[in-house]
Scaffold this motif. Structure first.
Motif, PDB file in Angstrom:
ATOM      1  N   MET A   1     -61.953 -11.792  14.910  1.00 58.75           N
ATOM      2  CA  MET A   1     -62.837 -10.762  14.374  1.00 58.75           C
ATOM      3  C   MET A   1     -64.265 -11.292  14.278  1.00 58.75           C
ATOM      4  SD  MET A   1     -62.205  -8.562  11.007  1.00 58.75           S
ATOM      5  CE  MET A   1     -63.205  -7.193  10.652  1.00 58.75           C
ATOM      6  N   PHE A   2     -64.520 -12.389  13.515  1.00 56.33           N
ATOM      7  CA  PHE A   2     -65.827 -13.014  13.429  1.00 56.33           C
ATOM      8  C   PHE A   2     -65.734 -14.408  14.021  1.00 56.33           C
ATOM      9  CE2 PHE A   2     -65.861 -10.159   9.674  1.00 56.33           C
ATOM     10  CZ  PHE A   2     -66.927  -9.357  10.039  1.00 56.33           C
ATOM     11  N   ASP A   3     -66.684 -14.750  14.853  1.00 56.23           N
ATOM     12  CA  ASP A   3     -66.665 -16.099  15.419  1.00 56.23           C
ATOM     13  C   ASP A   3     -67.396 -17.068  14.482  1.00 56.23           C
ATOM     14  OD1 ASP A   3     -69.314 -15.483  15.765  1.00 56.23           O
ATOM     15  OD2 ASP A   3     -69.285 -15.583  17.949  1.00 56.23           O
ATOM     16  N   SER A   4     -67.305 -18.352  14.774  1.00 54.79           N
ATOM     17  CA  SER A   4     -67.898 -19.361  13.904  1.00 54.79           C
ATOM     18  C   SER A   4     -69.418 -19.235  13.850  1.00 54.79           C
ATOM     19  CB  SER A   4     -67.494 -20.759  14.351  1.00 54.79           C
ATOM     20  OG  SER A   4     -67.992 -21.006  15.649  1.00 54.79           O
ATOM     21  N   HIS A   5     -70.030 -18.776  14.913  1.00 49.82           N
ATOM     22  CA  HIS A   5     -71.486 -18.589  14.923  1.00 49.82           C
ATOM     23  C   HIS A   5     -71.911 -17.574  13.862  1.00 49.82           C
ATOM     24  CE1 HIS A   5     -75.544 -18.458  16.430  1.00 49.82           C
ATOM     25  NE2 HIS A   5     -75.468 -17.135  16.511  1.00 49.82           N
ATOM     26  N   PHE A   6     -71.132 -16.528  13.705  1.00 47.42           N
ATOM     27  CA  PHE A   6     -71.416 -15.508  12.700  1.00 47.42           C
ATOM     28  C   PHE A   6     -71.497 -16.147  11.306  1.00 47.42           C
ATOM     29  CE2 PHE A   6     -69.788 -12.633   9.435  1.00 47.42           C
ATOM     30  CZ  PHE A   6     -70.646 -11.548   9.559  1.00 47.42           C
ATOM     31  N   GLU A   8     -71.820 -19.411  10.514  1.00 46.24           N
ATOM     32  CA  GLU A   8     -72.880 -20.417  10.452  1.00 46.24           C
ATOM     33  C   GLU A   8     -74.228 -19.761  10.186  1.00 46.24           C
ATOM     34  OE1 GLU A   8     -72.772 -22.686  14.056  1.00 46.24           O
ATOM     35  OE2 GLU A   8     -70.748 -23.423  13.639  1.00 46.24           O
ATOM     36  N   GLU A   9     -74.459 -18.642  10.846  1.00 42.81           N
ATOM     37  CA  GLU A   9     -75.707 -17.913  10.658  1.00 42.81           C
ATOM     38  C   GLU A   9     -75.826 -17.403   9.217  1.00 42.81           C
ATOM     39  OE1 GLU A   9     -76.890 -13.802  12.389  1.00 42.81           O
ATOM     40  OE2 GLU A   9     -77.212 -15.292  13.991  1.00 42.81           O
ATOM     41  N   ARG A  10     -74.739 -16.871   8.682  1.00 44.08           N
ATOM     42  CA  ARG A  10     -74.744 -16.359   7.307  1.00 44.08           C
ATOM     43  C   ARG A  10     -74.981 -17.503   6.302  1.00 44.08           C
ATOM     44  NH1 ARG A  10     -75.131 -12.476   9.926  1.00 44.08           N
ATOM     45  NH2 ARG A  10     -74.076 -10.510   9.725  1.00 44.08           N
ATOM     46  N   TYR A  11     -74.312 -18.622   6.525  1.00 49.76           N
ATOM     47  CA  TYR A  11     -74.460 -19.782   5.661  1.00 49.76           C
ATOM     48  C   TYR A  11     -75.904 -20.273   5.678  1.00 49.76           C
ATOM     49  CZ  TYR A  11     -73.935 -24.517   3.883  1.00 49.76           C
ATOM     50  OH  TYR A  11     -74.078 -25.677   3.167  1.00 49.76           O
ATOM     51  N   GLU A  12     -76.499 -20.354   6.849  1.00 45.32           N
ATOM     52  CA  GLU A  12     -77.883 -20.821   6.968  1.00 45.32           C
ATOM     53  C   GLU A  12     -78.847 -19.877   6.251  1.00 45.32           C
ATOM     54  OE1 GLU A  12     -81.139 -21.874  10.396  1.00 45.32           O
ATOM     55  OE2 GLU A  12     -79.020 -22.005  10.901  1.00 45.32           O
ATOM     56  N   LYS A  13     -78.638 -18.579   6.382  1.00 47.83           N
ATOM     57  CA  LYS A  13     -79.501 -17.610   5.691  1.00 47.83           C
ATOM     58  C   LYS A  13     -79.378 -17.753   4.176  1.00 47.83           C
ATOM     59  CE  LYS A  13     -79.828 -13.979   9.154  1.00 47.83           C
ATOM     60  NZ  LYS A  13     -79.497 -12.585   9.505  1.00 47.83           N
TER      61      LYS A  13
END
Length: 129
Positions: A1-6, A8-13
């Motif tokens: 459903m959600f990949d790891s990039h999704f 990682e991006e949320r965590y960084e924000k």
């Protein structure tokens, strides 16, 4: 459903949000970043040195309540941004409270806390009836 990039991006924000929040707090409340205290043992007394740069002597109070020394400083500016408040609570157990002395010069508050002998701790066996 959600990949790891999704994720990682949320965590960084989220991390960046906390970083910017911390910077804004420190920028808007300089007391968080500039007020420091140092307590040193000088044998028969402790020396507390508190950096209260930006406060006048009249804006600082030192009170003794129960077993605590309370140091407070308040600067009431003309705007909310200029208003600053500082408070520190220190244990006064084993201190000769009637001999405490304080001075304030060039933004540095010095408080001499004469030691008194520690009272032995009461240990007693209670019998059960």
């Amino acid at each position: 459903m959600f990949d790891s990039h999704f994720w990682e991006e949320r965590y960084e924000k989220l991390w960046n949000l906390f970083d910017s929040l911390e910077e804004r707090i420190i920028d808007n409340f300089p007391a968080f970043s500039t007020l420091t205290a140092d307590i040193t043992n000088h044998g028969d007394y402790f020396l507390l040195q508190e950096n209260l740069a930006g406060f006048t002597k009249q804006e600082i109070s030192i009170d003794l309540t129960d077993d605590f020394i309370i140091i407070q400083a308040e600067h009431k500016g003309t705007t909310e941004k200029e208003h600053r408040f500082f408070s520190r609570k220190i244990s006064a157990s084993n201190i000769k409270t009637e001999q405490i002395k304080a001075s304030y010069e060039n933004g540095l508050l010095k408080v001499i806390l004469p030691k008194q002998e520690e009272k032995p701790k009461l240990t007693k066996k209670i019998s059960i009836e």
